[in-house]
Enzyme design. Structure first.
Site, PDB file in Angstrom:
ATOM      1  N   ASP A   5      -3.226 -18.162   1.134  1.00  0.00           N
ATOM      2  CA  ASP A   5      -4.193 -18.897   0.302  1.00  0.00           C
ATOM      3  C   ASP A   5      -4.904 -19.967   1.143  1.00  0.00           C
ATOM      4  OD1 ASP A   5      -1.712 -20.162   0.462  1.00  0.00           O
ATOM      5  OD2 ASP A   5      -1.686 -20.841  -1.616  1.00  0.00           O
TER       6      ASP A   5
ATOM      7  N   LYS B  95       2.846 -15.152   3.242  1.00  0.00           N
ATOM      8  CA  LYS B  95       3.090 -15.924   2.013  1.00  0.00           C
ATOM      9  C   LYS B  95       4.598 -16.164   1.964  1.00  0.00           C
ATOM     10  CE  LYS B  95       1.727 -17.762  -1.915  1.00  0.00           C
ATOM     11  NZ  LYS B  95       0.827 -18.937  -2.007  1.00  0.00           N
TER      12      LYS B  95
ATOM     13  N   ASP C 281     -12.661  -8.764   4.202  1.00  0.00           N
ATOM     14  CA  ASP C 281     -13.894  -8.721   3.388  1.00  0.00           C
ATOM     15  C   ASP C 281     -14.477 -10.128   3.293  1.00  0.00           C
ATOM     16  OD1 ASP C 281     -13.752  -5.978   2.796  1.00  0.00           O
ATOM     17  OD2 ASP C 281     -14.308  -6.309   0.695  1.00  0.00           O
TER      18      ASP C 281
ATOM     19  N   ASP D 139      -6.681  -6.791   4.180  1.00  0.00           N
ATOM     20  CA  ASP D 139      -7.760  -6.131   3.452  1.00  0.00           C
ATOM     21  C   ASP D 139      -8.669  -7.185   2.822  1.00  0.00           C
ATOM     22  OD1 ASP D 139      -9.216  -4.043   2.136  1.00  0.00           O
ATOM     23  OD2 ASP D 139      -8.121  -4.535   0.298  1.00  0.00           O
TER      24      ASP D 139
ATOM     25  N   TYR E  56       0.820  -1.214   0.000  1.00  0.00           N
ATOM     26  CA  TYR E  56       0.000   0.000   0.000  1.00  0.00           C
ATOM     27  C   TYR E  56       0.858   1.270   0.000  1.00  0.00           C
ATOM     28  CZ  TYR E  56      -4.712  -1.814   0.911  1.00  0.00           C
ATOM     29  OH  TYR E  56      -5.935  -2.416   0.802  1.00  0.00           O
TER      30      TYR E  56
END
Ligand code: IPM
Ligand code: MG
Length: 356
Positions: free
Chosen positions: A221, A189, A249, A245, A142
């Site tokens: 994942d 990751k 959601d 983020d 970001y």
């Protein structure tokens, strides 16, 4: 207590739901004998329209001076399909996070029992799910260098993390786990990304300071898959900005609707409390937005920034009672909900006020 709260409604339904959140704060002040004073400030698209700047200096000054911020949402569809726009509402949000040092974004995912049927996930998988996300909020892809090369035909965004940035969010997550079921899942990751390998190294290094907390590491994942398959496996989850983020959601579906989820952004300066839903221009101005995320954000504000536990619990239990009484906004209603129980934004707010 006397406290100064800055109301920053922002864009779209941010305006409608934050007005309700503020009413709830007022009612709490009256009930518990506090004095809350308010100021308002602009951010996002409304700020661009008024000043050309998504985070005007005046807003930032007011933010730094206030005791806590009740925030709405930022965004406008006009920018979403215009990738060339140089000034964008979201820049205001990101700059606010950086300027206020809000490195920890807490997103509690808790399903009110009455909403078991509102999720698209099977009730038997969901019942009892209760997860607290710690999303790092001021680093990662970001905030790294971004740009174009090769005459604009190649684009890049740099993901960067420093040891201290990982350590401070991880410590917050460990401490929170201690007050809950004492399980921490760190999501990264690390099989691919160097930033994730540093992340994992730091979490492993500080873990011995919290011997009472059981730590596991998951790749992002796999974590995305487990969230839907077996959400009860998670207690506290800590992860980087972009992964957080996306995962939150996804996790919002565990709570039935994005319209139910509150968040707290804390760190060095004034805390910001906001729904995790966005500006939702498709329903803006229709009076149907779910105000419960803003109301629950007000509850988080009282608890975290002001240490008002009883006041915060009063709000959460009022929301619970309203749901038990069968009232729903459109986003959490289902085929069984009688039409007269489906309420708009302000009527839902009034029901909650009755129970405070
Ligand atoms: C969020 C939002 C923001 C983010 C957007 C609006 C920039 O999706 O708070 O989750 O990506 O952080
Ligand atoms: Mg998001």
């Amino acid at each position: 207590m006397t406290k100064n709260i800055l109301i920053v409604p922002g864009d779209g339904i941010g305006q409608e739901v934050t007005a309700v959140g503020k009413k709830v704060l007022d009612k709490i002040a009256a009930k518990f004998g506090h004095t809350f004073t308010y100021d308002e400030a602009l951010i996002g698209h409304v700020a661009i329209e008024a000043t050309g700047n998504p985070l005007p200096d005046e807003t930032l000054t007011k933010m730094k001076k206030s005791d806590a911020i009740l925030f709405g949402a930022v965004g406008h569809p006009k920018y979403d399909n215009d990738p060339t726009a140089k000034v964008r509402p979201e820049q205001g949000l990101l700059k606010m996070r950086k300027e206020l040092g809000l490195y920890a974004n807490l997103r509690p995912i808790k399903l009110f029992d009455e909403l078991l049927g509102a999720s698209s996930i099977k009730p038997e998988v969901l019942k009892g799910a209760d997860i607290l996300f710690f999303r790092e909020l001021t680093g990662d892809i970001y905030f790294g260098e971004k740009g174009r090369k090769n005459n604009g035909d190649t684009a890049f965004d740099l993901a960067e993390y420093s040891r201290y940035e990982v350590e401070r969010i991880a410590r917050k997550a460990f401490e929170a786990a201690r007050t809950r079921r004492k399980k921490l899942c760190s999501v990264d990751k690390a099989n691919v990304l160097e930033t994730s390998r540093l992340w994992r190294e730091v979490v492993q290094k500080i873990a011995p300071d919290y011997p009472d907390v059981e730590v596991e590491h998951q790749f992002v994942d796999a974590a995305a898959m487990i969230l839907i398959k077996d959400p009860r496996r998670f207690d506290v989850v800590v992860t980087a900005n972009l992964f957080g983020d996306i995962l939150t959601d996804e996790a919002s579906q565990i709570a039935g609707s994005m319209g139910m989820l509150a968040s707290a952004s804390v760190g060095d300066g004034t805390g910001v409390y906001e729904p995790i839903h966005g500006s939702a221009h498709d329903i803006t101005g229709k009076g149907v937005a779910n105000p419960l995320a803003s109301i629950l954000s007000a509850a988080l504000l009282l608890d975290i920034s002001f240490g008002m536990k009883a006041e915060s619990k009063t709000i959460i239990s009022a929301v619970d009672k309203v749901l038990k009484a069968g009232f729903r906004t459109r986003d959490i209603a289902d085929a069984q909900t009688p039409a007269d129980k489906v309420l708009g934004t302000s009527a839902m707010g009034e029901e909650v006020l009755k129970h405070i």
